[in-house]
Write a protein that holds these residues in place. Sequence first.
Motif, mmCIF file in Angstrom:
data_model
loop_
_atom_site.group_PDB
_atom_site.id
_atom_site.type_symbol
_atom_site.label_atom_id
_atom_site.label_comp_id
_atom_site.label_asym_id
_atom_site.label_seq_id
_atom_site.Cartn_x
_atom_site.Cartn_y
_atom_site.Cartn_z
ATOM 1 N N VAL A 134 10.296 4.481 -1.300
ATOM 2 C CA VAL A 134 9.549 4.771 -2.531
ATOM 3 C C VAL A 134 8.149 4.179 -2.442
ATOM 4 O O VAL A 134 7.158 4.831 -2.797
ATOM 5 C CB VAL A 134 10.309 4.227 -3.764
ATOM 6 C CG1 VAL A 134 9.457 4.328 -5.012
ATOM 7 C CG2 VAL A 134 11.615 4.965 -3.941
ATOM 8 N N LEU A 135 8.047 2.956 -1.934
ATOM 9 C CA LEU A 135 6.734 2.336 -1.770
ATOM 10 C C LEU A 135 5.874 3.120 -0.783
ATOM 11 O O LEU A 135 4.675 3.279 -0.991
ATOM 12 C CB LEU A 135 6.884 0.890 -1.294
ATOM 13 C CG LEU A 135 7.351 -0.116 -2.331
ATOM 14 C CD1 LEU A 135 7.564 -1.484 -1.687
ATOM 15 C CD2 LEU A 135 6.366 -0.223 -3.465
ATOM 16 N N ALA A 136 6.483 3.611 0.285
ATOM 17 C CA ALA A 136 5.727 4.382 1.271
ATOM 18 C C ALA A 136 5.139 5.641 0.656
ATOM 19 O O ALA A 136 4.027 6.060 1.012
ATOM 20 C CB ALA A 136 6.620 4.731 2.453
ATOM 21 N N LEU A 137 5.852 6.242 -0.261
ATOM 22 C CA LEU A 137 5.360 7.464 -0.901
ATOM 23 C C LEU A 137 4.302 7.195 -1.968
ATOM 24 O O LEU A 137 3.430 8.023 -2.208
ATOM 25 C CB LEU A 137 6.517 8.233 -1.537
ATOM 26 C CG LEU A 137 7.501 8.885 -0.572
ATOM 27 C CD1 LEU A 137 8.681 9.462 -1.346
ATOM 28 C CD2 LEU A 137 6.813 9.969 0.226
ATOM 29 N N LEU A 138 4.383 6.049 -2.620
ATOM 30 C CA LEU A 138 3.508 5.784 -3.760
ATOM 31 C C LEU A 138 2.276 4.945 -3.453
ATOM 32 O O LEU A 138 1.252 5.119 -4.104
ATOM 33 C CB LEU A 138 4.308 5.091 -4.866
ATOM 34 C CG LEU A 138 5.451 5.891 -5.474
ATOM 35 C CD1 LEU A 138 6.163 5.063 -6.527
ATOM 36 C CD2 LEU A 138 4.933 7.182 -6.073
ATOM 37 N N LEU A 139 2.368 4.040 -2.487
ATOM 38 C CA LEU A 139 1.288 3.074 -2.305
ATOM 39 C C LEU A 139 -0.006 3.677 -1.775
ATOM 40 O O LEU A 139 -1.083 3.360 -2.274
ATOM 41 C CB LEU A 139 1.739 1.942 -1.374
ATOM 42 C CG LEU A 139 2.646 0.914 -2.007
ATOM 43 C CD1 LEU A 139 3.041 -0.133 -0.987
ATOM 44 C CD2 LEU A 139 1.976 0.252 -3.184
ATOM 45 N N GLU A 140 0.076 4.520 -0.761
ATOM 46 C CA GLU A 140 -1.157 5.048 -0.179
ATOM 47 C C GLU A 140 -1.974 5.860 -1.183
ATOM 48 O O GLU A 140 -3.179 5.620 -1.329
ATOM 49 C CB GLU A 140 -0.862 5.870 1.070
ATOM 50 C CG GLU A 140 -2.130 6.283 1.782
ATOM 51 C CD GLU A 140 -1.859 6.992 3.086
ATOM 52 O OE1 GLU A 140 -2.827 7.527 3.644
ATOM 53 O OE2 GLU A 140 -0.706 7.026 3.540
ATOM 54 N N PRO A 141 -1.384 6.799 -1.934
ATOM 55 C CA PRO A 141 -2.193 7.500 -2.945
ATOM 56 C C PRO A 141 -2.732 6.565 -4.032
ATOM 57 O O PRO A 141 -3.850 6.751 -4.518
ATOM 58 C CB PRO A 141 -1.226 8.520 -3.543
ATOM 59 C CG PRO A 141 -0.167 8.693 -2.533
ATOM 60 C CD PRO A 141 -0.058 7.388 -1.816
ATOM 61 N N LEU A 142 -1.951 5.561 -4.383
ATOM 62 C CA LEU A 142 -2.409 4.601 -5.387
ATOM 63 C C LEU A 142 -3.614 3.814 -4.887
ATOM 64 O O LEU A 142 -4.625 3.683 -5.588
ATOM 65 C CB LEU A 142 -1.268 3.649 -5.757
ATOM 66 C CG LEU A 142 -1.607 2.549 -6.754
ATOM 67 C CD1 LEU A 142 -1.861 3.150 -8.124
ATOM 68 C CD2 LEU A 142 -0.493 1.537 -6.811
#
Length: 82
Positions: free
Chosen positions: A50-58
């Motif tokens: 979940v972090l891998a999917l959310l952190l970069e765009p954030l």
Amino acid sequence: MRSLTSSLPGSNSLLKKIFRFVIMLALTFGPAGMAARVLRVAGKGPLRYVLALLLEPLFKRILTALFGRYARESNEKATKRV
């Protein structure tokens, strides 16, 4: 006494170009690097995915909000929304 860099022709322009290049690199590669650092600390399991999917765009959105106006070229204009 004036400094040497201020008396050189075009030195201000060169510094602006270098600064914009550094900002462009930070906006391009920074979010992925910061996300990778956080993911090293995160354990295994679903939280990591979940972090891998959310952190970069954030991180990209945050960095663009902070430094986006410096990365724009002088001839670029934002598109008008209808």
